[in-house]
Write a protein that holds these residues in place. Structure first.
Motif, PDB file in Angstrom:
ATOM      1  N   CYS A  49       0.833  -1.202   0.000  1.00 37.97           N
ATOM      2  CA  CYS A  49       0.000   0.000   0.000  1.00 37.97           C
ATOM      3  C   CYS A  49       0.871   1.257   0.000  1.00 37.97           C
ATOM      4  CB  CYS A  49      -0.925  -0.010   1.219  1.00 37.97           C
ATOM      5  SG  CYS A  49      -1.999   1.447   1.331  1.00 37.97           S
ATOM      6  N   GLN A  50       1.910   1.246   0.816  1.00 41.40           N
ATOM      7  CA  GLN A  50       2.823   2.388   0.870  1.00 41.40           C
ATOM      8  C   GLN A  50       3.548   2.572  -0.464  1.00 41.40           C
ATOM      9  OE1 GLN A  50       5.221   1.305   4.210  1.00 41.40           O
ATOM     10  NE2 GLN A  50       3.674   1.901   5.725  1.00 41.40           N
ATOM     11  N   GLN A  51       3.981   1.460  -1.046  1.00 38.53           N
ATOM     12  CA  GLN A  51       4.681   1.523  -2.331  1.00 38.53           C
ATOM     13  C   GLN A  51       3.770   2.074  -3.424  1.00 38.53           C
ATOM     14  OE1 GLN A  51       8.192   0.288  -2.808  1.00 38.53           O
ATOM     15  NE2 GLN A  51       7.707   1.904  -4.271  1.00 38.53           N
ATOM     16  N   ASP A  52       2.525   1.628  -3.431  1.00 38.08           N
ATOM     17  CA  ASP A  52       1.558   2.120  -4.425  1.00 38.08           C
ATOM     18  C   ASP A  52       1.313   3.619  -4.268  1.00 38.08           C
ATOM     19  OD1 ASP A  52       1.337  -0.422  -5.425  1.00 38.08           O
ATOM     20  OD2 ASP A  52      -0.542  -0.892  -4.390  1.00 38.08           O
ATOM     21  N   THR A  53       1.255   4.073  -3.017  1.00 33.00           N
ATOM     22  CA  THR A  53       1.048   5.505  -2.767  1.00 33.00           C
ATOM     23  C   THR A  53       2.216   6.325  -3.288  1.00 33.00           C
ATOM     24  OG1 THR A  53      -0.267   5.014  -0.780  1.00 33.00           O
ATOM     25  CG2 THR A  53       0.649   7.239  -0.976  1.00 33.00           C
ATOM     26  N   ILE A  54       3.425   5.842  -3.042  1.00 34.89           N
ATOM     27  CA  ILE A  54       4.616   6.542  -3.533  1.00 34.89           C
ATOM     28  C   ILE A  54       4.593   6.634  -5.054  1.00 34.89           C
ATOM     29  CG2 ILE A  54       7.132   6.373  -3.756  1.00 34.89           C
ATOM     30  CD1 ILE A  54       7.141   5.142  -0.920  1.00 34.89           C
ATOM     31  N   ARG A  55       4.197   5.560  -5.703  1.00 38.05           N
ATOM     32  CA  ARG A  55       4.153   5.565  -7.163  1.00 38.05           C
ATOM     33  C   ARG A  55       3.085   6.510  -7.699  1.00 38.05           C
ATOM     34  NH1 ARG A  55       4.817  -0.992  -7.548  1.00 38.05           N
ATOM     35  NH2 ARG A  55       7.109  -1.039  -7.490  1.00 38.05           N
ATOM     36  N   ARG A  56       1.943   6.555  -7.010  1.00 34.98           N
ATOM     37  CA  ARG A  56       0.886   7.477  -7.432  1.00 34.98           C
ATOM     38  C   ARG A  56       1.349   8.921  -7.324  1.00 34.98           C
ATOM     39  NH1 ARG A  56      -2.623   3.909  -4.726  1.00 34.98           N
ATOM     40  NH2 ARG A  56      -2.676   5.299  -2.901  1.00 34.98           N
ATOM     41  N   ILE A  57       2.043   9.232  -6.240  1.00 35.79           N
ATOM     42  CA  ILE A  57       2.569  10.588  -6.063  1.00 35.79           C
ATOM     43  C   ILE A  57       3.583  10.902  -7.165  1.00 35.79           C
ATOM     44  CG2 ILE A  57       3.952  12.068  -4.557  1.00 35.79           C
ATOM     45  CD1 ILE A  57       2.682  10.581  -2.172  1.00 35.79           C
ATOM     46  N   GLY A  58       4.437   9.926  -7.470  1.00 32.57           N
ATOM     47  CA  GLY A  58       5.429  10.128  -8.525  1.00 32.57           C
ATOM     48  C   GLY A  58       4.787  10.405  -9.872  1.00 32.57           C
ATOM     49  N   ARG A  59       3.735   9.656 -10.189  1.00 31.79           N
ATOM     50  CA  ARG A  59       3.039   9.865 -11.464  1.00 31.79           C
ATOM     51  C   ARG A  59       2.370  11.236 -11.501  1.00 31.79           C
ATOM     52  NH1 ARG A  59       1.679   4.287 -10.829  1.00 31.79           N
ATOM     53  NH2 ARG A  59      -0.332   4.861  -9.921  1.00 31.79           N
ATOM     54  N   ALA A  60       1.795  11.636 -10.357  1.00 32.35           N
ATOM     55  CA  ALA A  60       1.137  12.947 -10.304  1.00 32.35           C
ATOM     56  C   ALA A  60       2.152  14.075 -10.469  1.00 32.35           C
ATOM     57  CB  ALA A  60       0.383  13.092  -8.978  1.00 32.35           C
ATOM     58  N   LEU A  61       3.317  13.951  -9.834  1.00 40.89           N
ATOM     59  CA  LEU A  61       4.342  14.982  -9.940  1.00 40.89           C
ATOM     60  C   LEU A  61       4.894  15.076 -11.349  1.00 40.89           C
ATOM     61  CD1 LEU A  61       6.292  14.405  -6.604  1.00 40.89           C
ATOM     62  CD2 LEU A  61       4.969  16.431  -7.218  1.00 40.89           C
ATOM     63  N   SER A  62       4.982  13.940 -12.046  1.00 40.83           N
ATOM     64  CA  SER A  62       5.537  13.954 -13.406  1.00 40.83           C
ATOM     65  C   SER A  62       4.655  14.727 -14.380  1.00 40.83           C
ATOM     66  CB  SER A  62       5.718  12.514 -13.910  1.00 40.83           C
ATOM     67  OG  SER A  62       4.459  11.895 -14.126  1.00 40.83           O
ATOM     68  N   LYS A  63       3.388  14.974 -14.000  1.00 41.98           N
ATOM     69  CA  LYS A  63       2.473  15.702 -14.880  1.00 41.98           C
ATOM     70  C   LYS A  63       2.454  17.200 -14.604  1.00 41.98           C
ATOM     71  CE  LYS A  63      -0.573  11.671 -15.314  1.00 41.98           C
ATOM     72  NZ  LYS A  63      -1.924  11.118 -15.044  1.00 41.98           N
ATOM     73  N   VAL A  64       3.177  17.637 -13.567  1.00 39.85           N
ATOM     74  CA  VAL A  64       3.216  19.058 -13.247  1.00 39.85           C
ATOM     75  C   VAL A  64       4.013  19.798 -14.310  1.00 39.85           C
ATOM     76  CG1 VAL A  64       4.001  20.785 -11.588  1.00 39.85           C
ATOM     77  CG2 VAL A  64       3.002  18.642 -10.773  1.00 39.85           C
ATOM     78  N   LYS A  65       3.468  20.899 -14.821  1.00 36.55           N
ATOM     79  CA  LYS A  65       4.129  21.715 -15.831  1.00 36.55           C
ATOM     80  C   LYS A  65       4.582  23.034 -15.199  1.00 36.55           C
ATOM     81  CE  LYS A  65       3.135  18.722 -19.033  1.00 36.55           C
ATOM     82  NZ  LYS A  65       4.188  17.859 -19.594  1.00 36.55           N
ATOM     83  N   VAL A  66       5.858  23.352 -15.371  1.00 34.26           N
ATOM     84  CA  VAL A  66       6.405  24.601 -14.839  1.00 34.26           C
ATOM     85  C   VAL A  66       6.506  25.601 -15.972  1.00 34.26           C
ATOM     86  CG1 VAL A  66       8.327  25.698 -13.641  1.00 34.26           C
ATOM     87  CG2 VAL A  66       7.699  23.334 -13.102  1.00 34.26           C
ATOM     88  N   ALA A  67       5.763  26.686 -15.889  1.00 31.80           N
ATOM     89  CA  ALA A  67       5.764  27.699 -16.945  1.00 31.80           C
ATOM     90  C   ALA A  67       6.899  28.684 -16.723  1.00 31.80           C
ATOM     91  CB  ALA A  67       4.425  28.436 -16.965  1.00 31.80           C
ATOM     92  N   GLY A  68       7.428  29.210 -17.804  1.00 31.28           N
ATOM     93  CA  GLY A  68       8.508  30.198 -17.719  1.00 31.28           C
ATOM     94  C   GLY A  68       8.868  30.709 -19.082  1.00 31.28           C
ATOM     95  N   ASP A  69       9.660  31.746 -19.117  1.00 30.50           N
ATOM     96  CA  ASP A  69      10.121  32.290 -20.383  1.00 30.50           C
ATOM     97  C   ASP A  69      11.069  31.309 -21.035  1.00 30.50           C
ATOM     98  OD1 ASP A  69       8.701  34.586 -20.019  1.00 30.50           O
ATOM     99  OD2 ASP A  69      10.363  35.697 -19.135  1.00 30.50           O
TER     100      ASP A  69
END
Length: 269
Positions: free
Chosen positions: A239-259
């Protein structure tokens, strides 16, 4: 471009039509796109080699009256300073490509050049390659600021060493043992005239990433705790491992905008 295996889609993909792991065809398209980038980087150092050949053989003179500067402008539309840089760095770029098996991003090459000048192109290529693969094994990207950090530490370590051989050894040793800088220092935004400086002195993304790194370190320590391991059931661990992976997948979709910044490149596996 019929010979090229990369093609534009008839309709742009959306999150609803393209999701989950890449298909075999998508992997092939991505590989082909990366190959195009590699070809561009290879062409860059080959241009430096070609320019050096033209300059040293005086092939630029044409009818006998054309100067080097005129040749650069008419044939390549590059400045003298850029032509000098390309001629200065092509040997290092070739050495890294030979050692690594792929061309190096120009932003990495610029940072690595000082280290190569203190050691050799071959030494710099070997050390860069080792650093690249170390990051790949840890699932991290190698960015130009990390290379700059190591180069700065290596050069500082050799100050005051007069013997050339000993100086080269000191630089190489300092590179190998330089502490890893996981995040680059955030730049301080310039304050405009007459404008109150209400913004914090650092990019909040950097601050958040530092917290994330601290959290990752805490999770790794907790996961490796011998006492906790004895009391943790297999179901809890999964369960802990699955949670870590879900967080990792969610973070990989974050887009950082900039010039858009020229040569802000990274090496990806």
């Amino acid at each position: 471009m019929e010979h090229w295996a990369l093609s534009l889609p008839d309709v742009d993909a959306t999150p609803e039509t393209a999701y989950g792991p890449l298909t075999d065809e998508e992997e092939r398209q991505l590989t082909e796109a990366h190959r195009a980038v590699d070809n561009r980087r290879t062409a860059q150092w080959m241009l430096g080699f070609s320019l050096e050949v033209v300059r040293r053989r005086r092939l630029h003179r044409g009818d006998g009256t054309r100067t080097w500067d005129q040749y650069l402008t008419q044939e390549h539309d590059v400045s003298t300073s850029e032509a000098d840089r390309l001629q200065k760095t092509w040997r290092l770029a070739q050495a890294v490509q030979t050692e690594l098996g792929r061309p190096v991003p120009d932003s990495h090459l610029r940072k690595l050049q000082t280290y190569a000048e203190r050691t050799s192109d071959e030494q710099a290529a070997r050390d860069y390659t080792a650093l690249y693969w170390a990051h790949q094994q840890e699932g991290r990207r190698l960015v130009a600021t990390q290379i700059q950090h190591r180069v700065t530490k290596a050069v500082e370590a050799a100050k005051g060493v007069s013997d050339p051989t000993e100086r080269t050894r000191a630089v190489a040793a300092a590179w190998a043992h330089a502490p890893e800088e996981l995040m680059a220092p955030a730049p301080v935004p310039e304050q405009r005239t007459g404008e109150a400086n209400d913004s914090p002195p650092t990019d909040p993304v950097y601050a958040a990433l530092r917290q994330l790194q601290a959290a990752r370190a805490a999770i790794e320590r907790a996961a490796g705790s011998e006492g906790a391991r004895r009391t943790r059931t297999g179901e809890e661990a999964q369960c802990q491992q699955d949670t870590i992976r879900r967080i990792g997948r969610a973070l990989s979709k974050v887009k950082v905008a900039g010039d858009l910044i020229e040569d802000a490149e990274v090496v990806e596996g």
